[in-house]
Design a protein around this motif. Structure first.
Motif, PDB file in Angstrom:
ATOM      1  N   SER A 106      73.509 -67.927   7.600  1.00  0.00           N
ATOM      2  CA  SER A 106      73.901 -66.934   8.611  1.00  0.00           C
ATOM      3  C   SER A 106      75.420 -66.793   8.682  1.00  0.00           C
ATOM      4  O   SER A 106      75.956 -65.682   8.799  1.00  0.00           O
ATOM      5  CB  SER A 106      73.342 -67.347   9.975  1.00  0.00           C
ATOM      6  N   THR A 107      76.098 -67.942   8.594  1.00  0.00           N
ATOM      7  CA  THR A 107      77.570 -67.897   8.620  1.00  0.00           C
ATOM      8  C   THR A 107      78.110 -67.139   7.419  1.00  0.00           C
ATOM      9  O   THR A 107      79.039 -66.325   7.541  1.00  0.00           O
ATOM     10  CB  THR A 107      78.136 -69.316   8.645  1.00  0.00           C
ATOM     11  N   TYR A 130      76.585 -64.836   5.762  1.00  0.00           N
ATOM     12  CA  TYR A 130      76.308 -63.417   5.955  1.00  0.00           C
ATOM     13  C   TYR A 130      77.318 -62.785   6.924  1.00  0.00           C
ATOM     14  O   TYR A 130      77.843 -61.685   6.678  1.00  0.00           O
ATOM     15  CB  TYR A 130      74.880 -63.264   6.488  1.00  0.00           C
ATOM     16  N   THR A 131      77.600 -63.527   8.011  1.00  0.00           N
ATOM     17  CA  THR A 131      78.586 -63.013   8.989  1.00  0.00           C
ATOM     18  C   THR A 131      79.963 -62.869   8.363  1.00  0.00           C
ATOM     19  O   THR A 131      80.674 -61.863   8.563  1.00  0.00           O
ATOM     20  CB  THR A 131      78.669 -63.952  10.196  1.00  0.00           C
ATOM     21  N   GLN A 132      80.356 -63.889   7.582  1.00  0.00           N
ATOM     22  CA  GLN A 132      81.670 -63.824   6.943  1.00  0.00           C
ATOM     23  C   GLN A 132      81.738 -62.689   5.930  1.00  0.00           C
ATOM     24  O   GLN A 132      82.785 -62.041   5.785  1.00  0.00           O
ATOM     25  CB  GLN A 132      81.980 -65.155   6.267  1.00  0.00           C
ATOM     26  N   ARG A 187      80.138 -59.860   6.120  1.00  0.00           N
ATOM     27  CA  ARG A 187      80.326 -58.624   6.890  1.00  0.00           C
ATOM     28  C   ARG A 187      81.763 -58.495   7.396  1.00  0.00           C
ATOM     29  O   ARG A 187      82.336 -57.385   7.400  1.00  0.00           O
ATOM     30  CB  ARG A 187      79.351 -58.601   8.076  1.00  0.00           C
ATOM     31  N   GLU A 188      82.357 -59.625   7.800  1.00  0.00           N
ATOM     32  CA  GLU A 188      83.749 -59.576   8.266  1.00  0.00           C
ATOM     33  C   GLU A 188      84.702 -59.189   7.145  1.00  0.00           C
ATOM     34  O   GLU A 188      85.636 -58.407   7.343  1.00  0.00           O
ATOM     35  CB  GLU A 188      84.152 -60.921   8.860  1.00  0.00           C
ATOM     36  N   LYS A 242      81.602 -61.331  22.762  1.00  0.00           N
ATOM     37  CA  LYS A 242      80.456 -62.200  22.430  1.00  0.00           C
ATOM     38  C   LYS A 242      80.407 -63.484  23.250  1.00  0.00           C
ATOM     39  O   LYS A 242      79.319 -63.953  23.588  1.00  0.00           O
ATOM     40  CB  LYS A 242      80.513 -62.561  20.940  1.00  0.00           C
TER      41      LYS A 242
END
Length: 596
Positions: free
Chosen positions: A446-447, A449-451, A453-454, A519
């Motif tokens: 998940s991290t 994936y988040t990174q 996207r960032e 958030k």
């Protein structure tokens, strides 16, 4: 002229003296007339106040006598009296002066003390007044004499000035005007192109010298006039050529400035302009290698086929030897070769072919300017391409660094968890331990994936406006619409105070800080402040009223927002701080230097 000037000066000086004396005499007549009146005033005062009390009598008689005395000694009267001791006016004035101080004034003062002497005083006044009358009459006569002399001077001036003026005009006409008119006639004839006329004035004076010089000048003009038209034609031709040269250089610079990357037919258009100016048949641009041993045809005008290109290159090598590479322009047969170089290096050659050998001398200053223009255009084009390549390599390095610093680490962490999960399955670990490994693996993926996207967001992010103020305002509006959190903005910056690179990093830090507020903070309001201090440093502050940041939360795995902001702050050469807000909340503060 000297006699005339002295006569006029003497006459004007006489008039000046007479008018000055007349002005004094007029004032003296008024004052002397007032003395007669004041004599009667003193007599009437004595007659009126003789029977009154002594205090009133003293005051009134003393005032009348003092007034007479003031007028008798008045500067306007004294200046009008001639300085000659035997002058009748001066003698009469002294008699009045002596009678006043010897008789009139003492007798008036005696009446003050003894009113019975009034009759004696009044009997004396008529004789005193008769002297004053004679004094007034003599002043008037003196003024009349002066006015007579003034009229005589004016009449003499009016007669003598025109008479002398007529004499002078006749003299000037014969001595100056007629010879000058003759010289003017000669000059008029010369102006019309007649160089055979001469001045006949031969006297030994200034006009004679002028006439002789005039004749010498006509002779010189006669000799020069024969070559004048040819010289004018040559200068006109040279000026036209210079204008054409300036227009050519301006056109070449305009062509290269309008297309700095030298795309399309830019070079061909420039070559066409140069060929038309030099009147050549064909023109080509050859580029040389760094070792100056090989040539490459870049552009030609008109366009050459393969056979013509080969022939052109062979002729170039055969016509010009490499031993003359230091020569800016070299001509051999029907070919002209111009070096294209700047102060540091040789870039290529411009080769022009003529139908026949040119006899006219070449303009090497033009060749030097053309060489500089073409060399500057080619070198700048190379520098721009090199800059584009460096920018591309830097952008790829930035992407690789972002991927390595964020996503690669998360994927490595996930790979380790997969290895742990595989070993756990082989060793048949308890379900709780396996679930913990799965949870950590899920967190790592998940991290990552988040990174990812960032990173994608960061590289897709572009300013929505050329004005940093509008970009920040739009970013806060989108944050408010997305989160519902109120904001307050204080922005004192101007667009030119932050360059493009720093604007991007500033927008990224603001975006990441607002994302953390949205958030994690549970805030209802955020204050954003951007200001500049006296040291040209920009201060940025993002303060919310949320729950704040606990030390344990900052060390928590999988949250990279704060580290991303710290890395962006380092790119701005700034130190970022996360401070507690009062009474609750978090303040993100950093400071960096302006673009100026």
């Amino acid at each position: 002229m000297l006699i005339f000037s002295l006569g006029i000066t003497f006459t004007l000086f006489s008039i000046f003296l007479l008018t000055g004396q007349s002005s004094n005499k007029g004032s003296a007549i008024n004052i002397s007339g007032s003395l007669r009146m004041q004599s009667y005033v003193v007599a009437l005062t004595v007659a009126e106040y003789a029977t009154r009390e002594q205090e009133q009598r003293t005051k009134a008689i003393t005032r009348a006598v003092n007034e007479f005395e003031r007028r008798l000694n008045s500067p306007g009267l004294v200046k009008a009296i001639p300085n000659k001791p035997n002058d009748s006016l001066r003698i009469l004035y002294h008699e009045i002066y002596s009678d006043f101080y010897g008789m009139l004034k003492p007798m008036a003062e005696q009446v003050i003390e003894n009113p019975s002497t009034e009759a004696k005083f009044l009997n004396y006044v008529p004789s005193f007044v008769s002297k004053v009358d004679k004094f007034v009459f003599d002043i008037e006569q003196s003024l009349a004499v002066q006015m007579t002399w003034l009229r005589i001077d004016l009449i003499a001036t009016c007669i003598l000035v025109p008479l002398l003026g007529a004499v002078f005009l006749i003299y000037f006409q014969r001595v100056f005007f007629l010879p000058l008119q003759a010289l003017a006639d000669v000059a008029s004839a010369v102006r019309k192109g007649n160089f055979t006329v001469r001045s006949n004035y031969k006297k030994e004076n200034e006009l004679g010298v002028l006439a002789g010089s005039f004749n010498y000048m006509i002779e010189d003009l006669s000799r020069l006039y024969e070559s004048l038209e040819e010289e004018v034609k040559r200068k006109t031709k040279d000026l036209d050529q210079r204008n054409k040269t300036v227009n050519l250089l301006f056109t070449l610079r305009s062509i290269f400035s309008s297309s700095p990357t030298l795309q399309g037919d830019t070079l061909a258009k420039a070559l066409a302009e140069l060929m038309h100016y030099i009147h050549g048949n064909r023109i080509a641009l050859f580029l040389v290698s760094d070792d100056l041993d090989s040539y490459r045809l870049s552009t030609a005008y008109p366009q050459l086929n393969d056979k013509a290109k080969k022939e052109f290159l062979q002729n170039l090598k055969s016509q010009f030897s490499s031993a003359n590479q230091n020569k800016l322009a070299e001509e051999s047969g029907n070919y002209l070769r111009i070096q294209v170089k700047d102060a540091s290096r040789l870039v290529g050659y411009l080769v022009i072919h003529f139908e026949e050998t040119q006899e006219e001398p070449r303009d090497y200053r033009l060749f030097e300017s053309v060489s500089e223009i073409f060399a500057t255009a080619l070198i700048n084009a190379r520098k721009r391409e090199e800059g584009y390549r460096l920018a591309l390599y830097e952008e790829r390095s930035t992407i690789a660094r972002e991927l390595h610093d964020s996503i690669a680490q998360s994927l490595a962490f996930s790979k380790i968890q997969l290895t742990r999960l595989s070993l756990g399955l082989k060793e048949e670990l308890p379900k709780e331990q396996l679930q913990e490994i799965v949870n950590e693996l899920r967190t790592g993926v998940s991290t990552a994936y988040t990174q990812l996207r960032e990173v994608l967001t960061a590289f897709r992010l572009k300013p929505t406006s050329a004005d940093i103020r509008q970009s920040i305002h739009k970013l806060l509006e989108e944050f408010h619409e997305r989160s519902g959190i109120e904001y307050n903005l204080k922005n004192d910056l101007l667009d030119f105070e932050i360059n493009a690179n720093k604007q991007v990093h500033l927008i990224h830090i603001l975006k990441e800080a607002l994302t953390n507020v949205e958030k994690h903070s549970r805030a209802s309001k955020v204050n954003v402040s951007l200001s500049i201090d006296s040291d040209n440093f920009i201060n940025v502050s993002i303060a919310d009223n949320g729950k704040g940041l606990q030390p344990a939360e900052r060390e928590k795995k999988g949250h990279f927002g704060l580290s991303i902001m710290e890395e962006r702050a380092k790119a701005l050469d700034a130190e970022i701080n996360f401070l507690p807000n009062t009474p609750t909340g978090l303040i993100v503060n950093f400071r960096f230097r302006t673009a100026n």
